[in-house]
Write an enzyme that holds these catalytic residues in place. Sequence first.
Site, mmCIF file in Angstrom:
data_model
loop_
_atom_site.group_PDB
_atom_site.id
_atom_site.type_symbol
_atom_site.label_atom_id
_atom_site.label_comp_id
_atom_site.label_asym_id
_atom_site.label_seq_id
_atom_site.Cartn_x
_atom_site.Cartn_y
_atom_site.Cartn_z
ATOM 1 C CD GLU A 260 -2.832 -0.707 2.622
ATOM 2 O OE1 GLU A 260 -2.734 0.384 3.232
ATOM 3 O OE2 GLU A 260 -3.579 -1.629 2.991
ATOM 4 C CD GLU A 308 -12.181 1.551 0.607
ATOM 5 O OE1 GLU A 308 -12.570 0.391 0.871
ATOM 6 O OE2 GLU A 308 -10.996 1.908 0.716
ATOM 7 C CE LYS A 311 -11.075 1.179 4.675
ATOM 8 N NZ LYS A 311 -9.924 1.661 3.902
ATOM 9 C CD GLU A 316 -7.632 5.661 7.662
ATOM 10 O OE1 GLU A 316 -7.817 4.619 7.004
ATOM 11 O OE2 GLU A 316 -6.500 6.141 7.861
#
Length: 335
Positions: A260, A308, A311, A316
């Site tokens: 990542e 997203e 999250k 985040e």
Amino acid sequence: MARQGVASMFALALLLGVFASVPQSAESIGVSYGMSGTNLPPPSTVIGMYTANGISSMRLYAPDQAALQAVGDTGISVVVGAPNDVLSNLAASPAAAASWVRNNIQAYPSVSFRYVCVGNEVDGGAAQNLAPAMENVYSALAAAGLDDIKVTTSVSQSILGVYSPPSAAEFTSEARGFMGPVLQFLARTGAPLMASVYPYFTYTYNPTAMDINYALFIAPGTIVQDGAYGYQNLFDATVDAFYVAMGNHGGSSVPLVVSESGWPSSGGIAATPENAGIYNQNLINHVGRGTPRHPGAIETYLFSMFNENLKDNGVEQNWGLFYPDMKHVYPISFN
């Protein structure tokens, strides 16, 4: 205003697949497909986006059935996770590992699996399950005639207790307790270690102590001189710190894959679309060259495909290259 219009046209061109071919320079780059959202496109559409944008590798955090069915026969290389909640079972039971491989790997013969990533950023007592779980999954794959699929795990950069200068790097005392057996397994089986590398978090931990340009790949010259090695960006310094720490614990022959890396576009310090675009585009352009200590391509997975909404609030939720409506958050090219 004109500049904004050009950017919008560029983003639209990317979305429509102008960069559909997979260029040589992009072979080291994949994108993580996170699914922590209530409003994401269906997997079949997402796989089409990977293909249209020339993204040749995908990381799945768990063996999602719809995604695996959609990615079959596409030629997209897949890293699939055996998630943390199955780790103890995989470690305790060869039969459980064989069942997991049968249900999640053998069941998808048209998928180009590259790695099984056993556990993601596991810490605490659960980390003692890593090496036994990896052994059992490895044995299950071998028994199924699938030993070309490498077995690994992904660790957090927080296991580096010292990272600068890279020559002084060392794992935390907690990490040293489990990294030895993990690295011995990887060295024996010829598999890489996967690691998250986030200059964003290092920078934002103490932003007054670092020039942001060093984190964004745009420093004009060497920032950290480490013996014979000069570092112009924090990504390279962190990757080489991992290599030094790995070498201290039996992993000198183990390659590193960046599982990542990315930069958020909203929700926190220095989190803007402009900075995210600068970081990720420079990362794509850079990883084919390698680091001062380790020249050559660094296999790297950008985080992540989408913003997203499940999250935590803040940064985040804002790591995506795309919004859930499939529009680019900022222009980026895998060319």
